[in-house]
Design an enzyme around this catalytic site. Structure first.
Site, mmCIF file in Angstrom:
data_model
loop_
_atom_site.group_PDB
_atom_site.id
_atom_site.type_symbol
_atom_site.label_atom_id
_atom_site.label_comp_id
_atom_site.label_asym_id
_atom_site.label_seq_id
_atom_site.Cartn_x
_atom_site.Cartn_y
_atom_site.Cartn_z
ATOM 1 N N SER A 114 0.847 -1.196 0.000
ATOM 2 C CA SER A 114 0.000 0.000 0.000
ATOM 3 C C SER A 114 0.877 1.239 0.000
ATOM 4 C CB SER A 114 -0.902 0.021 1.242
ATOM 5 O OG SER A 114 -1.546 1.267 1.391
ATOM 6 N N TYR A 133 -3.186 -1.177 9.947
ATOM 7 C CA TYR A 133 -3.186 -1.542 8.535
ATOM 8 C C TYR A 133 -1.877 -1.128 7.865
ATOM 9 C CZ TYR A 133 -4.369 -1.634 3.590
ATOM 10 O OH TYR A 133 -4.354 -1.886 2.241
#
Length: 283
Positions: free
Chosen positions: A175, A188
């Site tokens: 990400s 996350y």
């Protein structure tokens, strides 16, 4: 590309459901297939929806047989299977929790029992929650996210390695948050940093075996993660903060996975591609 208006919405579920999203994410490949994955078998975790759906459909167009591992989103998974078959491909659905090593082993074995081989592993399945208050991070959610976003990648790869031959490819989803951080997504972002380090480390470990390992680090992409994670008012016009002024669509990320999984990316290992709408981050 004109950005579709994204209205306020949310879902009380993680993983959330693509069939409930408005507008529907755009998964559809843009170009005719060129047999880039002909006679290959690809296992795609989290392949039921979002980026995983787009990857599944694109890989099928390029000639691959598809196996999709997902948690429990049966309706989305059945739709992805229909889309893969509409491309002329075969699709095996395997539900269950990849955070458990035994299920990862069973998943890979089912792929081998069905197709007889495994050539491409896409570690993409993940979960995400907002956690803005670091002092109040919930232990159960941390454990669940670590299991889904880190352990599952490692366990599935361990199970796959005995079946991967020279020329095989592993692509892991990371990400933009692994590079830039995100104050409201602490856990996350940490797990996506782990998947990045895992990719780079494993690439060095497997280079002499002729198995390439890379990662893709998407920016804000319109997937079930967004209504499943964010309050409804923050979902509205999601992604407009990027230099391109819009959220990305899953099909725009799937092409990065195809490049790294196919011979087009033959001289890439330990690398990361950044489909993020122009957000400049360290490579």
């Amino acid at each position: 590309m004109n950005a579709p208006h994204i209205p306020a919405q949310s879902q009380d579920a993680m993983p959330a459901h693509e069939y409930k999203m408005d507008p529907a994410p755009d998964y559809a490949p843009r170009h005719p297939g060129a047999d880039k994955l002909k006679d290959k078998v690809a296992l795609i975790t989290g392949g039921d929806s979002g980026i995983g759906r787009a990857v599944s459909v694109l890989f099928a167009r390029e000639g691959a047989k598809i196996a999709i591992a997902y948690l429990e989103e049966d309706r989305d998974a059945e739709e992805t299977k229909r889309l893969v078959e509409a491309e002329g491909g075969e699709c095996l659905l395997i539900p269950g929790d990849l955070g458990a090593k035994a299920h990862c082993e069973a998943t890979v074995q089912k792929v081998i029992d069905t197709y007889g081989q495994l050539d491409v592993l896409i570690n993409n399945g993940a979960q995400q929650w907002l956690d803005e208050d670091f002092a109040a991070l919930d232990e159960d959610k941390i454990d669940r996210m670590m299991a889904s976003n880190v352990k599952a990648y490692m366990f599935t790869t361990q199970a796959a390695l005995p079946h991967l031959k020279e020329g095989a490819a592993i692509v892991n989803t990371s990400s933009v948050n692994a590079f830039a951080g995100m104050g409201s997504l602490i856990t996350y972002s940490t797990t996506r940093g782990a998947s990045l380090a895992f990719s780079r480390s494993l690439a060095g470990n497997l280079a002499d075996k002729g198995i390439r390992v890379n990662s893709v680090a998407p920016g804000p992409i319109w997937t079930p993660f967004i209504p499943g994670t964010m309050p409804a008012d923050k979902v509205e016009d999601f992604g407009t903060q990027t230099p391109m002024g819009r959220a990305g669509q899953p099909w725009e990320v799937a092409t990065a996975f195809l490049f790294l999984a196919s011979d087009d990316g033959n001289y890439f290992t330990g690398q990361t591609l950044h489909p993020n709408g122009g957000m400049v981050v360290g490579a």
